[in-house]
Design an enzyme around this catalytic site. Structure first.
Site, PDB file in Angstrom:
ATOM      1  CD  GLU A  50      -3.004  -1.039   0.198  1.00 61.90           C
ATOM      2  OE1 GLU A  50      -3.033  -0.072  -0.586  1.00 61.90           O
ATOM      3  OE2 GLU A  50      -3.781  -2.001   0.103  1.00 61.90           O
ATOM      4  CG  ASN A  54      -0.694   5.233  -1.154  1.00 58.21           C
ATOM      5  OD1 ASN A  54      -1.504   4.882  -1.997  1.00 58.21           O
ATOM      6  ND2 ASN A  54      -0.978   5.306   0.128  1.00 58.21           N
ATOM      7  NE  ARG A 109      -5.090   3.195  -6.621  1.00 59.10           N
ATOM      8  CZ  ARG A 109      -4.578   2.040  -7.075  1.00 59.10           C
ATOM      9  NH1 ARG A 109      -4.367   1.855  -8.348  1.00 59.10           N
ATOM     10  NH2 ARG A 109      -4.298   1.078  -6.256  1.00 59.10           N
TER      11      ARG A 109
END
Ligand SMILES: Nc1ncnc2c1ncn2[C@@H]1O[C@H](COP(=O)(O)OP(=O)(O)OP(=O)(O)O)[C@@H](O)[C@H]1O
Ligand SMILES: [Mg+2]
Lengths: 149, 139
Positions: A50, A54, A109
């Site tokens: 994650e 990002n 997303r």
């Protein structure tokens, strides 16, 4: 409680999506010395994925930059992971961390990255400055062993 | 990573079996394969089979949510089949299980690598992008 760092990994790699898989495998390989439980290791891999995603999707949008990753193992079986970029930064961290908040809905997303990191790790700290970059620090104490030997 | 797609024309049912890691890097390809099948077969029921997924993060949730939006417009439904425990946790956290039923496919329903004997109209699309396979079950 006093705790000692027993091992440390530092690496950096360009923000290519190919490196998402590499980064979580690197962390998982490094942590294998702790003989972690499968469920805990998969939670850590998901959290790392994650944070790294990002950097690739948001921090270095339309450009490629370096992602810095640091992993520390403490004698208390605590794992410390720092993932840092020098990208666009986050203006409102509180808002960004709200579940389902995303600035890229058109790219499908879900806005759940921070929620996943929060729920899969014991602690998460986010520091960010506009145009300077973002640092995510996560910690998790593994249940597997009493301590590192 | 690869995806196998089986279409059952009569029931307007499409089953997409994903193999390997589902992340931001692989989601794009999986999405385009599934969407192509939905368009070509006028799918009403999309089953996404997770039994062979070795890793998934929130990119997988985005993928399911996106297909849910698409299929809802066609008044159809999306079902999530056989998610392993480490994927179930991400699914539950997202709440997507309130929109897409989680089902269990038994072996007979599952598309496999061998030739099928049944009469269902089926197409298999597969593309290996990544030859290295990782087994998250092993620490
Ligand atoms: N490293 C970063 N640099 C700049 N902005 C970031 C960074 N990380 C997160 N953000 C911002 O915070 C928002 C929320 O992040 P989060 O990971 O929770 O969701 P997302 O990435 O949008 O969606 P998902 O992770 O579910 O695919 C992002 O939409 C983005 O605007
Ligand atoms: Mg994210």
């Amino acid at each position: 409680m006093k705790q000692k760092i027993v091992n440390e990994l530092k690496m950096s790699f360009p923000s290519l999506s190919e490196n998402e898989r590499f980064s979580r495998l690197a962390v998982s390989g490094f942590l294998s010395q702790l003989n972690p439980r499968i469920d805990e290791l998969s939670e850590i891999k998901t959290a790392v994925s994650e944070a790294v995603t990002n950097c690739i999707v948001h921090a270095y949008r339309n450009t490629t930059g370096l992602i810095f990753m640091q992993v520390r193992i403490f004698d208390t079986s605590k794992v410390y992971i720092k993932i840092r970029d020098k990208g666009c930064g986050i203006t409102d961290i509180k808002k960004a961390m709200e579940p389902l908040f995303t600035t890229a809905p058109e790219e499908e997303r879900a806005g759940l990255g921070f929620a996943v990191m929060e729920s899969f790790m014991d602690r998460i700290k986010v520091r960010s400055a506009s145009d300077k970059g973002t640092t995510v620090i996560m910690e998790k104490t593994l249940k597997t062993r009493e301590g590192f030997v | 990573m690869s995806v196998k797609i089986r279409n059952d024309k009569q029931g307007r049912k499409t089953t997409a079996t994903i193999y390997g890691d589902l992340d931001h890097h692989t989601a794009k390809y999986i999405r385009s394969e599934i969407d192509r099948a939905i368009g070509e077969h006028n799918t009403k029921t999309l089953i996404i089979d997770f039994s062979n997924v070795t890793f998934m993060d929130s990119s997988g949730i985005g993928l399911v949510m996106g297909r849910y939006k698409l299929i809802s417009e066609l008044s159809g439904e999306v079902q999530i089949a056989n998610p392993p425990p480490y994927i179930r946790k991400v699914i539950q956290l997202s709440g997507i299980n309130k929109l897409c039923r989680i089902i269990t496919l038994d072996c007979e329903d599952k598309p496999d690598d061998t030739e099928e004997k049944d009469t269902a109209d089926k197409t298999i699309i597969t593309k290996e992008q990544d030859h290295e396979t990782e087994n998250s079950q092993r620490a």
